[in-house]
Scaffold this active site. Structure first.
Site, PDB file in Angstrom:
ATOM      1  N   ARG A 296      34.308  44.674  36.864  1.00 54.82           N
ATOM      2  CA  ARG A 296      35.581  44.914  37.551  1.00 54.82           C
ATOM      3  C   ARG A 296      36.478  43.670  37.566  1.00 54.82           C
ATOM      4  O   ARG A 296      37.685  43.785  37.783  1.00 54.82           O
ATOM      5  CB  ARG A 296      35.333  45.365  38.994  1.00 54.82           C
ATOM      6  CG  ARG A 296      34.865  46.795  39.134  1.00 54.82           C
ATOM      7  CD  ARG A 296      34.988  47.260  40.571  1.00 54.82           C
ATOM      8  NE  ARG A 296      34.573  48.649  40.707  1.00 54.82           N
ATOM      9  CZ  ARG A 296      33.378  49.039  41.115  1.00 54.82           C
ATOM     10  NH1 ARG A 296      32.479  48.131  41.446  1.00 54.82           N
ATOM     11  NH2 ARG A 296      33.071  50.317  41.210  1.00 54.82           N
ATOM     12  N   ILE A 425      43.647  52.973  39.643  1.00 54.58           N
ATOM     13  CA  ILE A 425      42.782  54.131  39.398  1.00 54.58           C
ATOM     14  C   ILE A 425      41.567  53.745  38.554  1.00 54.58           C
ATOM     15  O   ILE A 425      40.448  54.193  38.818  1.00 54.58           O
ATOM     16  CB  ILE A 425      43.586  55.245  38.692  1.00 54.58           C
ATOM     17  CG1 ILE A 425      44.775  55.681  39.556  1.00 54.58           C
ATOM     18  CG2 ILE A 425      42.696  56.445  38.359  1.00 54.58           C
ATOM     19  CD1 ILE A 425      45.747  56.605  38.871  1.00 54.58           C
ATOM     20  N   PHE A 426      41.785  52.918  37.526  1.00 55.37           N
ATOM     21  CA  PHE A 426      40.711  52.452  36.637  1.00 55.37           C
ATOM     22  C   PHE A 426      39.509  51.932  37.419  1.00 55.37           C
ATOM     23  O   PHE A 426      39.651  51.252  38.423  1.00 55.37           O
ATOM     24  CB  PHE A 426      41.231  51.279  35.800  1.00 55.37           C
ATOM     25  CG  PHE A 426      41.627  51.622  34.390  1.00 55.37           C
ATOM     26  CD1 PHE A 426      41.284  52.817  33.790  1.00 55.37           C
ATOM     27  CD2 PHE A 426      42.351  50.708  33.644  1.00 55.37           C
ATOM     28  CE1 PHE A 426      41.653  53.102  32.486  1.00 55.37           C
ATOM     29  CE2 PHE A 426      42.729  50.984  32.336  1.00 55.37           C
ATOM     30  CZ  PHE A 426      42.385  52.179  31.764  1.00 55.37           C
ATOM     31  N   GLU A 427      38.310  52.219  36.916  1.00 54.81           N
ATOM     32  CA  GLU A 427      37.061  51.624  37.418  1.00 54.81           C
ATOM     33  C   GLU A 427      36.912  51.721  38.935  1.00 54.81           C
ATOM     34  O   GLU A 427      36.449  50.800  39.597  1.00 54.81           O
ATOM     35  CB  GLU A 427      36.959  50.160  36.950  1.00 54.81           C
ATOM     36  CG  GLU A 427      36.892  50.052  35.435  1.00 54.81           C
ATOM     37  CD  GLU A 427      36.786  48.622  34.946  1.00 54.81           C
ATOM     38  OE1 GLU A 427      36.444  47.743  35.750  1.00 54.81           O
ATOM     39  OE2 GLU A 427      37.059  48.389  33.761  1.00 54.81           O
ATOM     40  N   GLY A 428      37.317  52.865  39.463  1.00 54.57           N
ATOM     41  CA  GLY A 428      37.250  53.106  40.900  1.00 54.57           C
ATOM     42  C   GLY A 428      38.629  53.051  41.513  1.00 54.57           C
ATOM     43  O   GLY A 428      39.227  51.976  41.613  1.00 54.57           O
TER      44      GLY A 428
END
Length: 646
Positions: A296, A425-428
């Site tokens: 992340r 929004i990406f990766e959670g």
């Protein structure tokens, strides 16, 4: 079990079962200290981050040498405007990145990689992403969550020797978890991997496969059914994209990041050797979550780059543009925006570098720090880009090509806004990150008192939990009353011209207040606490601000001690902390004064059609079709648009 066995339909999963799957995938123990975990418990452990950790000298030299080569490459070989117009990174650019070794930045040198640490990997992503965000995403998806990272953490030696040299120089990889009807609820994962002799047979459809259109290797999450000799569960596999039965059915297009190779991938009776399974059966989600702990951090790196560019354009434009007899920068309405961008960029770089260096040192558990960095950076970068568009006025809304066509500098401010939007929004998503961090933040409470609020636990279990909780809280609660934050001389080493010690005292006091608020909420709502997502989100946001304040002060002191813009760093840290304190106080107010209950009533009304009359007077341009595409397993009926780059 035969390979011809029909894959089961999507699992029917209750809310409790979904939580249990997610809980089982969590790292259950804290084997190393965590600054952020302590912060949420009301303990300000400055010693865990100060003095600021520094990269190994040899690693730093290697990193600087690569950054110099990468800068020359992106300045001379990358045309970000062309990538945006054609919605594709030219093959020759990707080939150049391969030759440069950019695919193997995080891969150990013994496998042909560059062996960079997280700090310099992130600096490289920021540099490449500033030339073209699509390139930053390509490199990040390949190394942060693609094949290299899971194999580094969970792969066998044989797997590393087979795949990592390919990933370091030639092969692009992708990570496939999401499905058309499965986002952040992996308990409903439908892609199956049926054991058949020495192979597994994969069937299913994966959505939003970043790099999937051009990838040579895939990490695929699939559900193995429980059977004799197989414990089953969600499991990770390395899959060759050219395997029979793998079809890239669509290259998706988005509002931003137009150059990314993101698609829909179907697996139909794809045979994968058992030797390609990563970890044990049932470990797939744990592998995914562990990979993301550091993976992340690539998103904050791109956000830092965005902030730096926002500051550069805001500075140059606001000095040149005059209104009412003076540059717009000297009008307070614009000046406050510039101050926010400058202070926040400093803070985001402080958070990202600190978390990255902590990841490299591996002395601390950074699962919360990494999640906070992703959450905070994605939200603040979006706000900075929005402010830049506002500062630019009509030119901020105009495309770079249009500006250039009429004779002005082609500043892609509107593109930046579009490109950054996905980071929330990406990766959670922000909402999921709030819940994930909140779960980790209250872990200590649930460890001692969780059985008290679990309706399925027996009276005996509840009694034992009550006794354990009594012991824990008898020791913990008194420590939340007073601390160094109430002593005027505390943190005096952070006073050099500008006084940052008061901000650190504020962090210490506020951490205790945050812990008291969390305890009060758990006492008040008990088992209903998990449904109070608005409250939990604000708790996490307060913690994120306190983490950013701490990182900013520590970074300022590091720069001062190194004689590297220390006076200016102290000024930026001071301004950021003052801005953050205003946000923190507002969040504390909203913990208890909000419209959460009323909002729930309105939502029920909206869904039941009570307010449907409010939608009258428009036409809906959406068109027909299902909300979620059919993902029934079976042979592909579409052309394979897989495009390997060789």
């Amino acid at each position: 079990m035969s390979a011809s066995t029909t894959p089961s339909s999507r699992p029917a999963v209750t809310e409790r079962e979904a939580r249990e799957v997610a809980e089982a995938a969590r790292e259950q123990h804290w084997r190393k200290p965590s600054f952020a975990k302590e912060l949420f418990l009301g303990r300000f452990r400055l010693d865990l981050i100060h003095p600021h950790p520094l990269p190994d000298e040899e690693l730093a030299q290697r990193g600087e040498e690569f950054l110099a080569k990468l800068r020359d490459f992106v300045e001379t070989k990358v045309d970000g405007g062309l990538i945006e117009r054609e919605a594709r990174i030219p093959d020759e650019v990707i080939d150049g990145l391969k030759e440069l070794g950019a695919l193997g930045m995080k891969i150990d040198t013994k496998y042909g990689g560059l062996g960079l640490g997280q700090v310099y990997y992130n600096k490289a992503l920021a540099l490449a992403g500033s030339a073209s965000p699509a390139i930053g995403v390509l490199l990040s998806a390949h190394q942060s969550i693609g094949v290299p990272q899971p194999l580094k953490l969970f792969g066998t030696q044989e797997q590393r020797e087979r795949f990592l040299p390919r990933c370091a120089r030639t092969d692009i990889s992708a990570f496939l978890l999401t499905e058309p009807d499965v986002g952040s609820d992996p308990a409903r994962l439908a892609t199956t991997a049926i054991p058949d002799g020495d192979d597994y047979v994969l069937d299913g459809v994966k959505l939003w496969t970043t790099n999937g259109v051009v990838a040579d290797l895939l990490v695929v999450m699939a559900r193995v059914p429980r059977s004799e000799g197989h414990r089953g569960g969600i499991t990770a596999f390395v899959v060759e994209t050219n395997s029979p039965g793998v079809t890239v059915e669509n290259r998706n297009a988005f509002m931003g990041l137009r150059g990314i190779e993101n698609g829909v991938t179907r697996f139909h009776q794809v045979r994968v050797p058992a030797a390609n399974r990563v970890g044990e059966e049932g470990q797939g989600l744990k592998i995914a979550l562990t990979t993301l702990n550091t993976g992340r951090l690539s998103l904050p790196a791109s956000c830092v780059a965005a902030g730096k560019w926002c500051l550069k354009i805001a500075r140059e434009w606001s000095a040149a543009r005059e209104q009412w007899g003076k540059p717009v920068a000297h009008h307070e309405a614009v000046g406050s925006k510039i101050s926010f961008i400058a202070a926040t960029t400093f803070a985001l770089e402080a958070v990202t570098d600190l978390a990255s260096q902590m990841a490299d040192e591996d002395r601390n558990d950074i699962r919360i720090e990494g999640a906070l960095a992703k959450l905070y950076a994605s939200e603040m970068a979006w706000t900075m880009a929005d402010e830049l568009v506002q500062i630019r006025g009509g030119r901020g809304f105009e495309t770079a090509d249009s500006l250039r066509a009429r004779g002005e500098r082609g500043v892609p401010a509107e593109q930046l806004l579009r490109d950054l939007r996905i980071n929330r929004i990406f990766e959670g998503s922000t909402e999921i990150m709030h819940l994930l961090i909140a779960r980790e933040a209250v872990d200590a409470h649930l460890s001692v008192a969780g059985d008290l609020i679990d309706p399925e636990k027996s009276l005996g279990d509840k009694a034992r939990a009550g006794a354990n909780a009594g012991v824990f809280y008898a020791k913990w609660l008194p420590k939340l009353v007073a601390g160094p934050g109430q002593l005027p001389a505390s943190y005096g080493e952070f006073k050099h011209g500008v006084d940052l010690s008061g901000h650190l005292r504020y962090v210490e006091r506020t951490a205790r207040k945050l812990a008291r608020s969390t305890f009060y909420a758990m006492s008040r709502w008990q088992g209903k606490m998990e449904s109070k997502q608005g409250f939990l989100g604000r708790i996490v946001d307060i913690g994120a601000e306190l983490f950013a304040m701490s990182a900013s002060c520590v970074r300022a002191e590091l720069l001062r001690s190194q004689g590297d813009h220390g006076r200016e760093a102290y000024q930026l840290a001071d301004v950021f902390c003052r801005q953050a304190r205003i946000r923190v106080e507002e969040l504390f107010t909203r913990l208890w004064t909000n419209t959460d209950d009323l909002d729930r009533k309105v939502v029920k009304g909206v869904l039941s059609g009570t307010y449907e009359w409010l939608e009258q007077g428009i036409v809906d341009p959406s068109g027909d079709g299902p909300w979620i595409a059919d993902a029934t397993p079976g042979p592909s009926q579409r052309e394979n648009v897989h495009r390997p780059i060789r």
